[in-house]
Design an enzyme around this catalytic site. Sequence first.
Site, PDB file in Angstrom:
ATOM      1  N   SER A   1     -14.829 -12.480  26.960  1.00  0.00           N
ATOM      2  CA  SER A   1     -14.576 -11.229  26.264  1.00  0.00           C
ATOM      3  C   SER A   1     -15.399 -11.292  24.979  1.00  0.00           C
ATOM      4  O   SER A   1     -15.244 -12.221  24.184  1.00  0.00           O
ATOM      5  CB  SER A   1     -13.085 -11.101  25.954  1.00  0.00           C
ATOM      6  N   GLU A   2     -16.290 -10.306  24.784  1.00  0.00           N
ATOM      7  CA  GLU A   2     -17.319 -10.474  23.747  1.00  0.00           C
ATOM      8  C   GLU A   2     -16.777 -10.413  22.319  1.00  0.00           C
ATOM      9  O   GLU A   2     -17.507 -10.680  21.375  1.00  0.00           O
ATOM     10  CB  GLU A   2     -18.472  -9.490  23.954  1.00  0.00           C
ATOM     11  N   ASN A   3     -15.485 -10.077  22.165  1.00  0.00           N
ATOM     12  CA  ASN A   3     -14.915 -10.162  20.822  1.00  0.00           C
ATOM     13  C   ASN A   3     -14.501 -11.588  20.469  1.00  0.00           C
ATOM     14  O   ASN A   3     -13.950 -11.813  19.392  1.00  0.00           O
ATOM     15  CB  ASN A   3     -13.729  -9.199  20.673  1.00  0.00           C
TER      16      ASN A   3
ATOM     17  N   ASN B   1     -18.763 -11.545  32.299  1.00  0.00           N
ATOM     18  CA  ASN B   1     -18.317 -10.538  31.324  1.00  0.00           C
ATOM     19  C   ASN B   1     -18.073  -9.230  32.061  1.00  0.00           C
ATOM     20  O   ASN B   1     -18.976  -8.707  32.728  1.00  0.00           O
ATOM     21  CB  ASN B   1     -19.376 -10.350  30.229  1.00  0.00           C
TER      22      ASN B   1
ATOM     23  N   SER C   1     -20.472 -15.472  20.239  1.00  0.00           N
ATOM     24  CA  SER C   1     -20.215 -14.743  21.478  1.00  0.00           C
ATOM     25  C   SER C   1     -21.497 -14.111  22.021  1.00  0.00           C
ATOM     26  O   SER C   1     -21.827 -14.251  23.198  1.00  0.00           O
ATOM     27  CB  SER C   1     -19.166 -13.664  21.223  1.00  0.00           C
TER      28      SER C   1
END
Lengths: 217, 231
Positions: A45-47, A22, A87
Site C-alpha cells: 500500500s503506497e502510503n 500494488n 514506498s
Amino acid sequence: MLNKEQIAQRIAKELKDGFYVNLGIGIPTLVANYIPEGVNVILQSENGLLGMGPFPLEGEEDADLINAGKQTITTVPGSAFFDSAMSFGMIRAGKVDLTVLGAMEVSETGDIANWKIPNKMVKGMGGAMDLVAAAKNIIVAMQHTNPKGESKLLPKCSLPLTGVGCVKKIVSDLGVFDVTPEGFVCIEYAPGVTIEEIKAKTAGKLTIAADVKEMVG
Amino acid sequence: MNKVVAGADAAIQDIPSGATLMLGGFGLCGIPENCIAALVKKGTNNLTCISNNAGVDGFGIGLLLEQKQVKKMISSYVGENAEFERQLLSGELEVELIPQGTLATRCMAAGYGMPAVYLLAGVGTEVAIGKETREFNGKPYLMEYAFDSDYAIVKAWKGDTQGNLIFKDTARNFNPLMAMAGKITIAEVEELVPAGELDPNYIHVPGIYVHRIFQGANYEKRIEQRTVRKG
C-alpha cells in the site's frame, strides 16, 4: 460478459507465488479476495505498508492504520511500515512485481489516462503516475466501454495521460487483451461475448490471437 | 538542549502570513491536528501548503481552507473536499498537482541536502511541461527540485525533549520526510518523554531535524473511510 468481481477473479490468476503487488482503488482492490490457493503474495500500500491484511473487525479499526484508499485495514505477520519516499523508492526501483489499476482510457501503444477529465474531474494523480512510470508489469482492470458506450481501448488517448507506453495487459468485462507492438491482441473472450462484439467495441488496432479461447471462471 | 515549547500556539506563533508550510499526513492519517487548530485560531493567511492531501470539509487542512487562509496547495490528491473544489473553480485558490512519489522525493531531497533529483514519473504527461529532462540509460527523466519550505509541521507518535521522533503505523507517511525538509520543523507528539527514554535504535527522525516539539492534546484522529469485515 464479466462483472467487477469476475474481472478481479481473472486478474488474480496472474498472481504468482512470492509476488509483491500494488492494487489500485476500485476493481483492483477486489483482486485481494481471489488470490489462488497456495499462492502467497505480499500487498503493498503506497502510503507506507508491505503486508496489507483484510479490513479490521468492527471495533478494531485504528485511525493510524489505513490503505491508500484511506480505508481502515490490518497488518499480517511479516508486515513492515515505511515512509512515503521509501514506498515510492521501492516502486521506482522495480521491486514491486505487479501493479493493477483502473483506467478511463488505454491506447493501442499502452498509454494510460486515468487521472483527469479537463474542466470536470480534477482530483489529482495520487500515486498513479509514479506507479505506471516504474512498475515492471501493469494490468489494467476496467469496463471495455464508457457509460456512453464508447470504446475505452483507443488508437490514442483523448484525456490527459498518466503514463506512456506502460500498460501490458487489460482485463475488461469483454475479455483479456495483451498490449503489444502490434496493438491490442485479444487472447480470451468472456463467456457470452462474441468476437464480433469485441471488434465492434474496440476502437484501437485489434488482432484476435490465433489460439483465442473462452475465459474459464 | 531542550526543544520543548508550551503547546501549539507557542509553536506556530512566529509563522508569518505568506509563509510556505509543509504539513504531514496522508488523508487524515497522521496530520498535525493541534497546529492546524492553532493556525486557524491565529488566522495566519496567504499560506502555501505542501501536503499530500487537502483535508476534508470541516477537518484537517479543510479547516484552513474554510477560513480562506490558503493561497496555494501543492498536493497529489485533493478529491475529498467540496470547499476546496469551490475555491479552485472560482479561482480563489491556486493548486499545483504533482505525483505522490515525486512529492515525497522532493521532500526527501530537501532533507538530504540534494538540490534536485531525476524522476521518471510524469514523463510524456502534462506534469513534464516546462521541466528540464535528461536521458539516463536511454530513458528520459524529469528534473525535479527539492522543496524549499519555511516551516514543516509534523505529527509523531512519540518524541523526546531533544526532538527525536517515532511514528506509528501508516501515520508515518510524509511526516519523517517533511520533518527533515523544513527550515524550521515543528513536531507535535502524542507522547512526549525525557531524552533517554526512547531506544536510539528505533528513532525514525533524529532530533537534529526538529526545532520545536510539544505534547499534543485531544487528538480526534478522524477516519475517512471506516471499513470493516464481518467476524
